[in-house]
Design an enzyme around this catalytic site. Sequence first.
Site, PDB file in Angstrom:
ATOM      1  N   LYS A 105       4.291  -0.937  -5.086  1.00 18.09           N
ATOM      2  CA  LYS A 105       2.977  -0.805  -4.434  1.00 18.09           C
ATOM      3  C   LYS A 105       1.998  -0.193  -5.434  1.00 18.09           C
ATOM      4  O   LYS A 105       1.825   1.020  -5.498  1.00 18.09           O
ATOM      5  CB  LYS A 105       3.110   0.074  -3.183  1.00 18.09           C
ATOM      6  CG  LYS A 105       1.783   0.377  -2.503  1.00 18.09           C
ATOM      7  CD  LYS A 105       1.972   0.912  -1.095  1.00 18.09           C
ATOM      8  CE  LYS A 105       0.645   1.366  -0.508  1.00 18.09           C
ATOM      9  NZ  LYS A 105       0.710   1.594   0.928  1.00 18.09           N
ATOM     10  N   GLU A 126       5.267   3.590  -5.116  1.00 19.09           N
ATOM     11  CA  GLU A 126       3.798   3.567  -5.196  1.00 19.09           C
ATOM     12  C   GLU A 126       3.262   4.516  -6.276  1.00 19.09           C
ATOM     13  O   GLU A 126       3.026   5.691  -6.007  1.00 19.09           O
ATOM     14  CB  GLU A 126       3.186   3.948  -3.834  1.00 19.09           C
ATOM     15  CG  GLU A 126       1.660   3.895  -3.852  1.00 19.09           C
ATOM     16  CD  GLU A 126       1.016   4.270  -2.514  1.00 19.09           C
ATOM     17  OE1 GLU A 126       1.720   4.795  -1.635  1.00 19.09           O
ATOM     18  OE2 GLU A 126      -0.198   4.058  -2.375  1.00 19.09           O
TER      19      GLU A 126
HETATM   20  P1  13P Z   1      -5.094   2.787   0.993  1.00 20.19           P
HETATM   21  O1  13P Z   1      -4.879   1.320   1.196  1.00 20.19           O
HETATM   22  O2  13P Z   1      -6.091   3.396   1.922  1.00 20.19           O
HETATM   23  O3  13P Z   1      -5.300   3.132  -0.442  1.00 20.19           O
HETATM   24  O4  13P Z   1      -3.722   3.487   1.388  1.00 20.19           O
HETATM   25  C1  13P Z   1      -2.550   2.970   0.917  1.00 20.19           C
HETATM   26  C2  13P Z   1      -1.509   4.006   0.993  1.00 20.19           C
HETATM   27  O5  13P Z   1      -0.506   3.813   1.628  1.00 20.19           O
HETATM   28  C3  13P Z   1      -1.707   5.260   0.256  1.00 20.19           C
HETATM   29  O6  13P Z   1      -0.470   5.889   0.091  1.00 20.19           O
END
Ligand code: 13P
Length: 379
Positions: free
Chosen positions: A233, A191
């Site tokens: 992600k 991510e």
């Molecule tokens: P949000 O969808 O609230 O951005 O959170 C996603 C997430 O896992 C942040 O690390």
Amino acid sequence: MYLHNNAVGLGQFQMKVQQLIDTARALVADDKGLLAMDESNPTCNKRFANLGIPQTEDARRAYREMILTTSGLGESISGVILYDETIHQRKKDGTPFIKAIIDSGIIPGIKVDTGANVLAGHPGEKITEGLDGLRDRLNEYFQMGARFAKWRAVIAIGDGIPSRGCVEANAHALARYAALCQEAGLVPVVEPEVLMDGAHTLERCREITGEVLRTVFCQLYAQRVILEGMILKPNMVLPGSTCSAEEEVSEVDVGEQQYQVRLTDRQEDEAQAVDEVADTTVRCLLRTVPAAVPGIAFLSGGQSCELASARLNAMNIRFKSRLPWALAFSFARAIQQPALEIWHGQDAHVLAAQQALHHRARCNRAARRGEYTVEMEGT
Ligand code: 13P
């Protein structure tokens, strides 16, 4: 050979790789997506405090139990991402959360970074930490039943940032984490979040997101991460949250050429704006994410629930048949927020909160199919 050492025979190695690939595919199969419920204690407490909910371990446990016992959650959710405190918790009746998750046909995952800290020498920028001792923690989570993990890097856009140093340091950490995950049999959810905060344009977000993703995949390659056994992600490509419409610039492809077009009245047509985000996001991903990656599961990043669903829906309507990877979701706020507001720490509100959570999960599954409509939101 990566993942392969003398202690592990070739047969076992191939089996381990196949398991990673199967898990990664299962996470994006059947038009389902991930539910991120891995807020750290400080983040969870902050959200509770905003609503006047007590910030205690038991309140966090009760909240997570409300989410995990939502009837039919597994119809739209393939995997849930837990936090260390949560993975060790139990339902009120004594059932471990992780057992309840597995029993409902959902794959348990775990956030394994230890948060973002100030990056030395880089004012305004952060580096995500947590590599020390990570191998042991991953083995422990695998033994507990987790089959995937998450690590979030944060990249801010601002005056003179992000710097190359920040992007490279975060990409390197993501790749080292991803390689360790695969060694432990966990699918890494990688991510790199380019934050929405700021007055930057859609075009600037596209440029930075592209640079970040290119750097991340270079590092994943250098660390020998198996692309077929991971999930990306990313953020959607969006204008900054305080960007004024007049500043907005759109990128238009004409054949092989790219043109930048300044659109002053774009925001007046909301559907067009949704399509523009969808097009810009998918074009950026097509240029940066290898086809071997099975799935891309977006974070919501502070968008409203409805916009997050509408934008994912538009991407799938306009591109799904031409994409090498699945376009899915891994939302926290855009699935949980309405349920949290309804629950409000009250047992009596559990059922209504679960209905709201189930609804958002369903909307996002519909968005994966390109079947989400505003009518689904009711009145
Ligand atoms: P949000 O969808 O609230 O951005 O959170 C996603 C997430 O896992 C942040 O690390």
